[in-house]
Design a protein around this motif. Structure first.
Motif, short mmCIF file in Angstrom:
data_model
loop_
_atom_site.label_atom_id
_atom_site.label_comp_id
_atom_site.label_asym_id
_atom_site.label_seq_id
_atom_site.Cartn_x
_atom_site.Cartn_y
_atom_site.Cartn_z
N ALA A 35 4.86 0.83 0.65
CA ALA A 35 4.85 -0.48 1.32
C ALA A 35 5.31 -1.55 0.33
CB ALA A 35 3.46 -0.80 1.82
N LYS A 36 6.22 -2.39 0.80
CA LYS A 36 6.69 -3.51 0.00
C LYS A 36 6.91 -4.67 0.95
CE LYS A 36 10.16 -4.81 -3.37
NZ LYS A 36 11.34 -4.38 -4.10
N ASP A 37 6.28 -5.78 0.67
CA ASP A 37 6.37 -6.96 1.53
C ASP A 37 6.03 -6.62 2.99
OD1 ASP A 37 7.19 -8.48 -0.67
OD2 ASP A 37 9.29 -7.96 -0.32
N ARG A 38 4.98 -5.84 3.14
CA ARG A 38 4.46 -5.42 4.45
C ARG A 38 5.43 -4.55 5.26
NH1 ARG A 38 0.81 -10.31 6.79
NH2 ARG A 38 -0.27 -10.76 4.84
N LYS A 39 6.43 -3.99 4.61
CA LYS A 39 7.35 -3.08 5.27
C LYS A 39 7.30 -1.74 4.54
CE LYS A 39 11.00 -5.49 7.54
NZ LYS A 39 12.44 -5.66 7.63
N GLU A 40 7.43 -0.67 5.32
CA GLU A 40 7.48 0.65 4.71
C GLU A 40 8.91 0.97 4.29
OE1 GLU A 40 6.04 3.42 7.60
OE2 GLU A 40 3.96 3.06 7.08
#
Length: 73
Positions: A35-40
């Motif tokens: 997860a990065k910046d609320r995105k997978e």
């Protein structure tokens, strides 16, 4: 003749679109979702190079090393 890679990863089978990288069909690739910046996003760790691969690989010898070792035994 079908040149599609054989997907061995359970994680990779869960994604909607396969990444365009030589790692897709490699038995030496360990896939994970991060997860990065609320995105997978999908990442891969190479067991041969002991490295996290973030950029798509065009070609890699690692996809051929495992089958040749398997046939040697």
């Amino acid at each position: 003749m079908d040149d599609a890679p054989t997907i061995q990863s359970v994680t990779l089978r869960q994604v909607k679109a396969l990444p365009e990288t030589a790692c897709v069909g490699c038995p030496n690739a360990v896939w994970h979702l991060a997860a990065k910046d609320r995105k997978e996003h999908l990442r891969v760790y190479c067991l041969l190079m002991h490295a996290l691969i973030d950029d798509p690989l065009i070609q890699c010898d690692g996809t051929q090393i495992f089958p040749s070792q398997k046939n040697a035994s």
